[in-house]
Design an enzyme around this catalytic site. Structure first.
Site, PDB file in Angstrom:
ATOM      1  N   GLY A  12      -0.520  -2.456  -0.423  1.00 42.46           N
ATOM      2  CA  GLY A  12      -0.727  -2.278  -1.858  1.00 42.46           C
ATOM      3  C   GLY A  12      -2.115  -2.710  -2.288  1.00 42.46           C
ATOM      4  O   GLY A  12      -2.914  -3.203  -1.485  1.00 42.46           O
ATOM      5  N   THR A  37       4.966   2.805  -2.173  1.00 46.57           N
ATOM      6  CA  THR A  37       3.843   2.891  -3.115  1.00 46.57           C
ATOM      7  C   THR A  37       2.550   2.367  -2.486  1.00 46.57           C
ATOM      8  O   THR A  37       1.491   2.489  -3.089  1.00 46.57           O
ATOM      9  CB  THR A  37       4.119   2.113  -4.431  1.00 46.57           C
ATOM     10  OG1 THR A  37       4.393   0.747  -4.114  1.00 46.57           O
ATOM     11  CG2 THR A  37       5.290   2.712  -5.180  1.00 46.57           C
ATOM     12  N   GLY A  38       2.634   1.796  -1.300  1.00 41.91           N
ATOM     13  CA  GLY A  38       1.433   1.327  -0.597  1.00 41.91           C
ATOM     14  C   GLY A  38       0.656   2.503  -0.025  1.00 41.91           C
ATOM     15  O   GLY A  38       1.172   3.619   0.069  1.00 41.91           O
ATOM     16  N   ASN A 100      15.135 -12.127   1.832  1.00 42.43           N
ATOM     17  CA  ASN A 100      14.723 -12.044   3.242  1.00 42.43           C
ATOM     18  C   ASN A 100      13.399 -12.757   3.496  1.00 42.43           C
ATOM     19  O   ASN A 100      13.235 -13.440   4.510  1.00 42.43           O
ATOM     20  CB  ASN A 100      14.611 -10.581   3.672  1.00 42.43           C
ATOM     21  CG  ASN A 100      15.969  -9.916   3.789  1.00 42.43           C
ATOM     22  OD1 ASN A 100      16.978 -10.577   4.031  1.00 42.43           O
ATOM     23  ND2 ASN A 100      16.000  -8.600   3.593  1.00 42.43           N
ATOM     24  N   TYR A 146      12.128  -3.856 -13.219  1.00 45.38           N
ATOM     25  CA  TYR A 146      11.036  -4.680 -12.657  1.00 45.38           C
ATOM     26  C   TYR A 146      11.124  -6.105 -13.189  1.00 45.38           C
ATOM     27  O   TYR A 146      11.081  -7.067 -12.423  1.00 45.38           O
ATOM     28  CB  TYR A 146       9.705  -4.043 -13.038  1.00 45.38           C
ATOM     29  CG  TYR A 146       8.485  -4.720 -12.466  1.00 45.38           C
ATOM     30  CD1 TYR A 146       8.275  -4.787 -11.090  1.00 45.38           C
ATOM     31  CD2 TYR A 146       7.509  -5.269 -13.301  1.00 45.38           C
ATOM     32  CE1 TYR A 146       7.130  -5.388 -10.571  1.00 45.38           C
ATOM     33  CE2 TYR A 146       6.369  -5.854 -12.781  1.00 45.38           C
ATOM     34  CZ  TYR A 146       6.176  -5.913 -11.420  1.00 45.38           C
ATOM     35  OH  TYR A 146       5.047  -6.492 -10.903  1.00 45.38           O
TER      36      TYR A 146
END
Ligand code: UDP
Length: 311
Positions: A12, A37-38, A100, A146
């Site tokens: 990103g 999205t990276g 995680n 978000y």
């Protein structure tokens, strides 16, 4: 001392700047990204260095061999356009991905740093926003995917600190800009710069009276590195307190690009925050940090980058 640092979301915009800076300082970086999205090009620039890339979705178990000193959890769609397009992956990476990444940090005895956001303050009723403010978020609005994911991520991070004694940091990142932003990520600065350079009208949402405060990426990265090395476990705002309206921003970009583009008005997205400005007293005090790059300089560098990308 050189450290071995895991960065999620390394492809990103901010993740890749962070990785490059840490490599410059002599650290080893293991970067993860699932590239929703990276941008693969951001990773390609790092591969010649002490860097390993793992194409992995961090909502699935993360396994890394060897020691790890820091886990920087940057993975998430972060532009409103992106998280509207990817609502469930956004919720999952904030919730399952954070769990995680925290689990990895705990297993390795690493320090954990969460990329949180000014969006935890929602459409704020307190201005400027201090870390003590709890926010004004609509959980079922379009931005809720978000905002609530990041609020959950902060709660999970704090629980790992309190109950497992993990050394954790939370950075609340305010609007940040600079080279390597995706030109079509929908955010105000890349959108306006592209529009101004190609001669299209600049699309200002609402009447443009809403405010934001824009921080250049190198300033942000310096603040994050100071936070990593600090003693604090409390959330810290990082951003540039210089506030402006979106219409002022649009006019500034038209002037700086000598563009003949006009400004046009488009509907304001639902729940778009009316104001946003960080109170950075805590970062000043605890980290001795404040932004140094002026909007003029930062925009000039960003305009150069966009010109190269368009060429
Ligand atoms: N905005 C705009 N035109 C655009 C893109 C964004 O007027 O083409 C506005 C948007 O409504 C918001 C501000 O610019 O008020 C900043 O938007 P951005 O997407 O950059 O980030 P946000 O701060 O909303 O997460």
């Amino acid at each position: 001392m050189p450290a071995r640092i895991v960065i999620t979301g390394v492809a990103g915009f901010i993740g890749s700047h962070l990785a490059a800076h840490l490599l410059d300082q002599g650290h080893t970086v293991v970067g993860l990204d699932n590239l929703i999205t990276g941008n693969r090009d951001n990773v390609a620039q790092l591969l010649k260095r002490d860097f390993t890339f793992i194409n992995h979705d961090v909502t699935e178990h993360i396994s890394i061999d060897g020691n790890v000193d820091f886990v920087l959890h940057w993975a998430s769609p972060a532009s409103p356009v992106d998280y509207l397009k990817w609502p469930i992956p956004t919720l999952k990476v904030g919730a399952l991905g954070t769990h995680n990444a925290l689990g990895l940090a705990k297993a390795k005895g690493a320090t954990f740093v969460l990329a949180s956001t000014s969006e935890v303050y929602g459409d704020p009723l307190e201005h400027p926003q201090r870390e003590s403010y709890w926010g004004n978020v609509n959980p079922i609005g379009p931005r809720g995917v978000y905002d609530e994911a990041k609020r959950f991520a902060e709660a999970m991070t704090t629980a790992y600190h309190r109950y497992h004694g993990l050394n954790t940091k939370i950075v609340r990142i305010f609007n940040t800009y600079g080279p390597r932003m995706r030109l079509a990520d929908g955010r105000a600065i890349p959108t306006f710069v592209v529009q101004a350079l190609v001669g299209e009208d600049l699309t200002v949402f609402g009447r443009g009276g809403q405010t934001r405060s824009f921080c250049y990426v190198s300033d942000l990265v310096e603040g994050i590195v100071r936070l990593m090395e600090s003693d604090t476990n409390d959330p810290v705002n990082l951003g540039n307190p210089k506030e402006m309206t979106i219409i002022e921003l649009a006019k500034r970009i038209v002037a700086m690009t000598d563009s003949r583009s006009q400004i046009v008005y488009r509907p304001l997205p639902l729940d778009d925050p009316k104001v946003r400005q960080p109170d950075i007293a805590r970062a000043r005090k605890l980290l001795g940090w404040e932004p140094l790059v002026t909007l003029e300089d930062g925009l000039a560098r960003t305009i150069d980058y966009v010109k190269q990308e368009l060429a």
